[in-house]
Design an enzyme around this catalytic site. Structure first.
Site, PDB file in Angstrom:
ATOM      1  N   ARG B  50     -35.097  25.832  32.771  1.00  0.00           N
ATOM      2  CA  ARG B  50     -34.327  24.620  32.512  1.00  0.00           C
ATOM      3  C   ARG B  50     -35.001  23.869  31.378  1.00  0.00           C
ATOM      4  O   ARG B  50     -35.996  23.182  31.594  1.00  0.00           O
ATOM      5  CB  ARG B  50     -34.244  23.764  33.780  1.00  0.00           C
ATOM      6  CG  ARG B  50     -33.296  24.373  34.813  1.00  0.00           C
ATOM      7  CD  ARG B  50     -33.478  23.745  36.167  1.00  0.00           C
ATOM      8  NE  ARG B  50     -34.797  24.056  36.705  1.00  0.00           N
ATOM      9  CZ  ARG B  50     -35.281  23.592  37.856  1.00  0.00           C
ATOM     10  NH1 ARG B  50     -34.543  22.787  38.599  1.00  0.00           N
ATOM     11  NH2 ARG B  50     -36.476  23.924  38.271  1.00  0.00           N
ATOM     12  N   ASP B  52     -35.721  21.143  28.401  1.00  0.00           N
ATOM     13  CA  ASP B  52     -35.576  19.686  28.288  1.00  0.00           C
ATOM     14  C   ASP B  52     -34.629  19.295  27.157  1.00  0.00           C
ATOM     15  O   ASP B  52     -34.264  20.123  26.328  1.00  0.00           O
ATOM     16  CB  ASP B  52     -36.949  19.072  27.972  1.00  0.00           C
ATOM     17  CG  ASP B  52     -37.802  18.937  29.207  1.00  0.00           C
ATOM     18  OD1 ASP B  52     -37.244  18.627  30.281  1.00  0.00           O
ATOM     19  OD2 ASP B  52     -39.023  19.146  29.100  1.00  0.00           O
ATOM     20  N   ARG B 198     -45.272  22.403  25.484  1.00  0.00           N
ATOM     21  CA  ARG B 198     -45.389  21.268  24.557  1.00  0.00           C
ATOM     22  C   ARG B 198     -46.766  20.607  24.659  1.00  0.00           C
ATOM     23  O   ARG B 198     -47.319  20.159  23.652  1.00  0.00           O
ATOM     24  CB  ARG B 198     -44.282  20.247  24.827  1.00  0.00           C
ATOM     25  CG  ARG B 198     -42.904  20.761  24.410  1.00  0.00           C
ATOM     26  CD  ARG B 198     -41.773  19.901  24.950  1.00  0.00           C
ATOM     27  NE  ARG B 198     -41.950  18.505  24.612  1.00  0.00           N
ATOM     28  CZ  ARG B 198     -41.198  17.515  25.102  1.00  0.00           C
ATOM     29  NH1 ARG B 198     -40.219  17.791  25.968  1.00  0.00           N
ATOM     30  NH2 ARG B 198     -41.410  16.282  24.734  1.00  0.00           N
TER      31      ARG B 198
END
Lengths: 246, 246
Positions: B50, B52, B198
């Site tokens: 999923r 972002d 990230r």
């Protein structure tokens, strides 16, 4: 007055091409207006090539004479600040000799044409590549490209609007390189006729689909007849990627 | 009812992420609504990951059960037709076994993070890469990346919103590869924590700027403390590029 050489990247999608137009925004106008906002005077910039509407650049070269004591690096930064939010960026800015001319001193121009060879629609590459649905045979495309390399009369591959005095050009490189579903065509010459790269790529795509043979490419070159052209590729996939100087 | 496996490319810029949201458009909703327009019934799709808001995919994998006699190829074409003009494309569509699950059968997930390391603003890459202005030392970044490969407690690199039961993960690959002014970071693991890629890339950028040493990376990993994290990289440069199945 110092002469500055600029290296420029731009996304051609929102522009009516490099050259100033009366009917819409151009890259030249965007940069000239940004420079005017920096130094407070009208300037005129001269580019190595004048790309068409929708054509991009990773490294267009241009020059302009600017009455400023700003260091080249600061000038480039200031132009970028005033270009925002246009998708145009000064990648490099340097002082060159007074007789350095982005167009007339240029000894070689390089383009890349990006094809995405797949059935699925494009997503973020919309307007940044040409989607070709039928499977392309890049080996046949290279064989056809080899017919075009060298010194030839490129009348067949020249737009009706081309202003060049002669249709003779020497094509130094035309390479077809596949990486997964991406095919890049690399073209190099001292100079190109108007629409020459797009016209060559359009016909290479016909060869890649087996609609044409490499010999058909040779035949239309030798015909020196624009009506023999099979297909002019769209501007979407075309990038000006470099200009060479002495 | 046949189970279809989809391979999906999308531009994350206009979306609030993969998962359905009440406050804005999601990739999941776009695809589910397109399928509903094709087959006339509500469907639910399940993805390998999923992503972002603002994160992209070149090859997200997902599955859904659809009561249709359309051949997979035709179904994919029809979904693409109904997705237009959203920047989402079904790259492949195939029938899989009833127990094949895009999320639970997945043995490996792969991400790529694109950095453009230059001073000049981005043009067409806006939202598609992270621009880092200071010069990055990719050799130091790789040395720091090597500290993270293996089986570790990645608490430091985990968002406060992470729903995973355990912070333990096995990172199989973290490679930093420079090509001109582009640096790509490739990450592979069976699964990742929320914001893990990230967070790792943000800290790698600190090492690349010599603000941190590779040892600092090892120290914050061992601290198992989210407040030790140096920087979470923006979503712009992150792409889900593949999922592996038995």
């Amino acid at each position: 007055m110092p002469r500055f050489a600029l290296t420029i990247e731009y996304d051609g999608r929102p522009f009516f091409g490099w050259q100033r137009q009366t009917n819409g925004p151009s890259v030249q106008q965007a940069i000239e207006e940004a420079i005017t906002r920096v130094v407070g005077e009208e300037v005129r910039i001269h580019a190595a090539g004048r790309t068409d509407a929708g054509v991009h650049a990773t490294a267009m070269r241009a020059h302009c004479d600017i009455d400023t004591r700003l260091a080249p690096f600061r000038l480039g930064e200031a132009i970028n600040a005033h270009l925002r939010p246009a998708p145009v960026a000064i990648i490099a800015c340097e002082i060159v000799a007074d007789d350095w001319h982005a167009r007339f001193s240029c000894l070689g121009r390089r383009y890349r044409y990006d094809i995405i060879n797949r059935r699925a629609p494009l997503t973020w590459q919309h307007g940044l590549a040409w989607r070709v649905v039928p499977a392309l045979d890049e080996v046949a495309m290279q064989a056809a490209a080899d017919c075009l390399v060298g010194h030839h009369d490129f009348t067949t591959f020249r737009s009706a609007h081309c202003q060049a005095q002669s249709p003779l050009r020497t094509l130094d490189r035309l390479d077809v390189i596949r990486d997964g579903d991406r095919i890049a065509v690399f073209a190099e010459a001292r100079s190109f006729l108007h629409h020459q790269v797009r016209s060559m790529v359009g016909c290479l795509a016909l060869v890649g689909q087996s609609k044409w043979t490499p010999d058909d490419m040779r035949n239309i070159l030798e015909a020196r007849d624009r009506t023999q052209l099979g297909l002019n590729a769209p501007p979407d996939g075309l990038y000006f990627v470099g200009a060479d100087y002495p």
